[in-house]
Design a protein around this motif. Sequence first.
Motif, mmCIF file in Angstrom:
data_model
loop_
_atom_site.group_PDB
_atom_site.id
_atom_site.type_symbol
_atom_site.label_atom_id
_atom_site.label_comp_id
_atom_site.label_asym_id
_atom_site.label_seq_id
_atom_site.Cartn_x
_atom_site.Cartn_y
_atom_site.Cartn_z
ATOM 1 N N ARG A 25 47.545 34.419 33.927
ATOM 2 C CA ARG A 25 46.995 33.126 34.338
ATOM 3 C C ARG A 25 45.463 33.146 34.351
ATOM 4 O O ARG A 25 44.812 32.168 34.003
ATOM 5 C CB ARG A 25 47.518 32.739 35.720
ATOM 6 N N GLU A 40 51.920 34.269 27.164
ATOM 7 C CA GLU A 40 52.874 33.339 27.769
ATOM 8 C C GLU A 40 54.303 33.841 27.616
ATOM 9 O O GLU A 40 55.139 33.665 28.514
ATOM 10 C CB GLU A 40 52.716 31.962 27.126
ATOM 11 N N THR A 126 50.120 32.189 44.595
ATOM 12 C CA THR A 126 48.692 32.313 44.326
ATOM 13 C C THR A 126 48.057 33.371 45.231
ATOM 14 O O THR A 126 47.254 34.202 44.783
ATOM 15 C CB THR A 126 47.984 30.962 44.532
ATOM 16 N N SER A 248 43.045 34.336 41.667
ATOM 17 C CA SER A 248 44.125 33.831 40.831
ATOM 18 C C SER A 248 44.301 32.350 41.119
ATOM 19 O O SER A 248 43.773 31.822 42.098
ATOM 20 C CB SER A 248 45.422 34.589 41.129
ATOM 21 N N ARG A 251 49.686 27.485 38.694
ATOM 22 C CA ARG A 251 49.720 26.731 37.440
ATOM 23 C C ARG A 251 49.181 25.318 37.648
ATOM 24 O O ARG A 251 49.536 24.639 38.591
ATOM 25 C CB ARG A 251 51.157 26.657 36.923
#
Length: 305
Positions: A25, A40, A126, A248, A251
């Motif tokens: 990510r 991915e 996260t 981080s 999405r």
Amino acid sequence: MTNDVKETFSGGAPPAPAALAAKVRTLAPSMTRSMQRVAEAVAGDPAGCAALTVTGLAGLTGTSEATVVRTARLLGYPGYRDLRLALAGLAAQQQSGRAPAVTADIAVDDPIADVVAKLAYDEQQTLADTAAALDTVQLAAAVAALAGARRIDVYGAGASSLVGQDLAQKLLRIGLIAHAHTDPHLAVTNAVQLRSGDAAVAITHSGSTSDVIEPLRVAFDHGATTIAITGRPDGAVTQYADHVLTTSTARESELRPAAMSSRTSQLLVVDCLFIGIAQRTYETAAPALAASYEALAHRHNPRPR
């Protein structure tokens, strides 16, 4: 898409399986499109990809064997064999429930209960990803620099400015001289006054916000110790950072932009810095924190005259 990604293994221990998804990510935006397809694929189906040879993964993603190897090295693994081992470990964690699969994006017609559940999961993931990928050596060095600084300037723009203000007010409450600057011109003007023994912190998820990079550059050029909190370890801001703390991000989706999802990981890093500094300066930090609590208590409950 940028094509200036470092494609050589930087050395050190490869990331743990749990940190693989976070690395994907973080680094995917700076990869070429072909490398993105490989990244991915391995993050989306670690078990399936772990069973593939380098030739098989290249065929699955419509890329070349060289692209697969370069992607593995960019993610922190010496070669594809090491990446396969990490994928197998990640798959085992997911099957045991210790690393749950990624949930679906929030949809416009989702019931509010589903929105709460999806947001809670993404926030938790996260935080876990940030903790797994955070370089504790860099963190300890940043703590030492801030704890001993004569003065601390913090730079941020947009949502990152809110995180910068949070850091500054925390440091003020334990007796440190800290200022959060949201005006880029004022930030540069103040950065010019910094010297050796001072510190500057830049917070930018993209790593490319010019209003944040410029004052950090000035602080760096004037001898201050500089720290970057960023989601892009290859971003321009790191050129002027003595210490880099990587965050981080959950999405992105139409209803959850990067500014919203990045704030969670930034706040975790800020809290880690604050606790580390408070531990290191406990003899002065504890009385200062107690005094601030007392002052606020008197403000809310003033004594009768």
